[in-house]
Motif scaffolding. Structure first.
Motif, PDB file in Angstrom:
ATOM      1  N   ASN A 136     -84.064  48.821 -81.987  1.00 43.55           N
ATOM      2  CA  ASN A 136     -82.741  48.350 -81.554  1.00 43.55           C
ATOM      3  C   ASN A 136     -82.618  48.257 -80.036  1.00 43.55           C
ATOM      4  O   ASN A 136     -81.620  48.691 -79.448  1.00 43.55           O
ATOM      5  CB  ASN A 136     -81.638  49.265 -82.111  1.00 43.55           C
ATOM      6  N   GLU A 182     -73.248  56.897 -79.812  1.00 39.41           N
ATOM      7  CA  GLU A 182     -74.580  56.291 -79.773  1.00 39.41           C
ATOM      8  C   GLU A 182     -75.539  56.916 -80.785  1.00 39.41           C
ATOM      9  O   GLU A 182     -76.667  56.453 -80.941  1.00 39.41           O
ATOM     10  CB  GLU A 182     -75.162  56.442 -78.368  1.00 39.41           C
ATOM     11  N   GLU A 185     -77.069  54.811 -84.115  1.00 47.70           N
ATOM     12  CA  GLU A 185     -78.186  53.897 -83.892  1.00 47.70           C
ATOM     13  C   GLU A 185     -79.517  54.653 -83.944  1.00 47.70           C
ATOM     14  O   GLU A 185     -80.502  54.164 -84.498  1.00 47.70           O
ATOM     15  CB  GLU A 185     -78.016  53.213 -82.533  1.00 47.70           C
TER      16      GLU A 185
END
Length: 254
Positions: A136, A182, A185
């Protein structure tokens, strides 16, 4: 059962302090195994022995049946054991593209010549692109690492570890210090890691441990307290007493 990583009666003494005490752990090939324990349990010392940072006082370490106890950090990495760190260690002035190209080039023996390889070695750039996608990082690929959000820096560290083509990957607290916004992810990236890579996760975050691991080893005071499935560990009263406390009582993990 094919064994990827095994320790035999590992002991590490620092003077009168016994940091790891007769630790024997077996990790099957392709496993998702977590190593947990309270502060001071010996987790970091054990990982440092596995990766060659510390030599054990006694005991043996085998990687896929090969005795690696006397190998250096770099020799173990070349043999297939790769580690991420609790505090990331990245090239802050490089972009993710440049960092991954450097790592792949070093792996392939090109060293500092990777700059010439950029844009000229199609297979290298294909691998870089695949790692960026897998972790990602496509949206951050051309930004200097120093300006990336901390979660993206942790993802880059995982990508760099994968660039070494590990057979055993040690993930040392991959969400440590990462803001809540975060973390998802990283959790998704860790969950999607290749099945052919054996993974040992060192982690305090129980949500990550129970969502990822199929087997858990619990260290306490330098020794192995118990091992088992997530369900077994969640129900184990000795684990709750020394480490988890009331955290799992009434939770979805039980």
């Amino acid at each position: 059962m094919t064994i990827a990583l095994q320790t035999f009666n590992l002991v590490k003494r620092f003077g009168g302090l016994v940091a790891t005490n007769d630790v024997s752990i077996t990790v099957e090939k392709g496993a998702r195994q977590a190593l947990i324990g309270p502060n001071g349990a010996g987790k970091t010392t054990l990982i440092n022995q596995l990766t060659g940072v510390l030599a054990p006082t006694s005991g043996r370490i085998e990687l896929e049946g090969r005795d690696i106890t006397s190998l250096s950090v770099h020799e173990r990495a070349r043999a297939g054991m790769v580690r991420t760190f609790q505090i990331n260690q990245l090239f802050k002035e490089l972009t993710p593209v440049e960092s991954l190209a450097a790592a792949i080039s070093e792996r392939d023996g090109l060293g500092a010549r990777f700059w010439r390889a950029l844009g000229h070695r199609g297979e290298l750039m294909d691998e870089v692109a695949a790692l960026l996608e897998q972790c990602n990082l496509v949206d951050a690929m051309h930004r200097e690492t120093r300006v990336l959000p901390y979660g993206k820096q942790r993802l880059l560290e995982i990508a760099l570890a994968l660039a070494a083509r590990p057979r055993v990957l040690l993930l040392d607290e991959p969400v440590a210090g990462v803001p809540d916004g975060e973390r998802r992810e990283i959790l998704n990236t860790v969950a999607a890691l290749p099945d052919d890579v054996t993974i040992v996760l060192i982690e305090h975050d129980m949500d990550l441990v129970f969502s990822f691991a199929s087997r858990i080893s619990v260290l306490v005071s330098g020794g192995l307290l118990t091992e088992g499935s997530c369900a077994d560990i969640a129900r184990d009263p000795s684990v709750k007493a020394v480490y988890l406390g009331e955290e799992l009582v009434g939770s979805d993990h039980v």
